[in-house]
Write an enzyme that holds these catalytic residues in place. Sequence first.
Site, PDB file in Angstrom:
ATOM      1  N   CYS A   1       0.846  -1.192   0.000  1.00 38.91           N
ATOM      2  CA  CYS A   1       0.000   0.000   0.000  1.00 38.91           C
ATOM      3  C   CYS A   1       0.887   1.249   0.000  1.00 38.91           C
ATOM      4  O   CYS A   1       1.863   1.317   0.752  1.00 38.91           O
ATOM      5  CB  CYS A   1      -0.895  -0.007   1.238  1.00 38.91           C
ATOM      6  SG  CYS A   1      -1.850   1.512   1.458  1.00 38.91           S
TER       7      CYS A   1
ATOM      8  N   GLU B   1       2.460  -5.553   9.082  1.00 46.96           N
ATOM      9  CA  GLU B   1       2.846  -4.171   8.774  1.00 46.96           C
ATOM     10  C   GLU B   1       3.960  -3.673   9.699  1.00 46.96           C
ATOM     11  O   GLU B   1       4.975  -3.153   9.210  1.00 46.96           O
ATOM     12  CB  GLU B   1       1.634  -3.240   8.809  1.00 46.96           C
ATOM     13  CG  GLU B   1       1.991  -1.824   8.352  1.00 46.96           C
ATOM     14  CD  GLU B   1       0.821  -0.852   8.412  1.00 46.96           C
ATOM     15  OE1 GLU B   1       1.082   0.350   8.581  1.00 46.96           O
ATOM     16  OE2 GLU B   1      -0.343  -1.288   8.287  1.00 46.96           O
TER      17      GLU B   1
ATOM     18  N   SER C   1     -10.647  -4.812   3.949  1.00 45.09           N
ATOM     19  CA  SER C   1     -10.285  -5.966   3.127  1.00 45.09           C
ATOM     20  C   SER C   1     -11.440  -6.952   2.963  1.00 45.09           C
ATOM     21  O   SER C   1     -11.240  -8.080   2.521  1.00 45.09           O
ATOM     22  CB  SER C   1      -9.075  -6.683   3.741  1.00 45.09           C
ATOM     23  OG  SER C   1      -9.317  -6.997   5.099  1.00 45.09           O
TER      24      SER C   1
END
Length: 314
Positions: free
Chosen positions: A103, A133, A271
């Site tokens: 992203c 992440e 998502s």
Amino acid sequence: MDVLKISPRGYCYGVVDAMVMARQAAQNLDLPRPLYILGQIVHNQHVTDAFKEDGIISLDGPNRLEILKNVTHGTVIFTAHGVSPEVRRLAKEKGLTCIDATCPDVTRTHDLIREKAEEGYQFIYIGKQGHPEPEGAMGVAPDSVHLVETMEDLEQLTLDDRDIIITNQTTMSQWDVADIMKRAMELYPNAEVHNEICLATQVRQEAVAEQASQCDIVIVVGDPKSNNSNRLAQVSEQIAGTPAYRIGDLSELKLEWIKEAKKVGVTSGASTPTPITKEVITFIENYDPNDESTWDTAKKVPIEKILPKVRVKK
């Protein structure tokens, strides 16, 4: 039954871009096979299952580096959550073809860490332990990034009050981040603050905070691994004061949650496939606690409806 469709909800642009890139890879016969995703392209099991039908294998493991060690050939897709430079180096050393679906919001955080770590900065990174992440972000500068999930983690840090940056995982609760950042600034008053809550996460959380109080209960449609989905349920309960349940799909909905409700709020994580959420909304709208014919919570969304359509590249 009255349903409040909390908006915005569902897919964010980073998720859509990542899925489109993966689908295009599946259609590109010039790419070396097998096709692998390091982890889940996004945190949703329905999406993972749909990509398996496309011929893409989602690999699971303790971290991205350990997963990659078992890949000997083919193409690897880096997920929307980002990966560390060490993962990129190993993939290159192995001669693998790489597709980067990170992203852009995550990439921006990586760039910040890379640039400022070279200048000697230390980072207080607010994020969730075990989530990919933070794993990728910490891997950018392992000796400079300190993961903080709770206030207790923050209090245990012993850093010099100079050249410090406070930043965060993009999908955290903005209220939790604000509380920890406030305390961090009390401990390190000379620190710089870079709040990296992504806009999609922020507006979805604010929508729940503002609208959930109109409802008796809120249903969040999202995968158990989806941090942003779990945070939406948290926002409903802690900010709006409305009980919330997270479900992966209609099959996980328990009728006792809604049978006494007059109004049910429904939202979904960034998502979560739109057809999965729509099926939940339609069920609740048609639900009648006195009519057994409306009680069937079996998921009926076909797997071919899960992924976004993409044009075949010529």
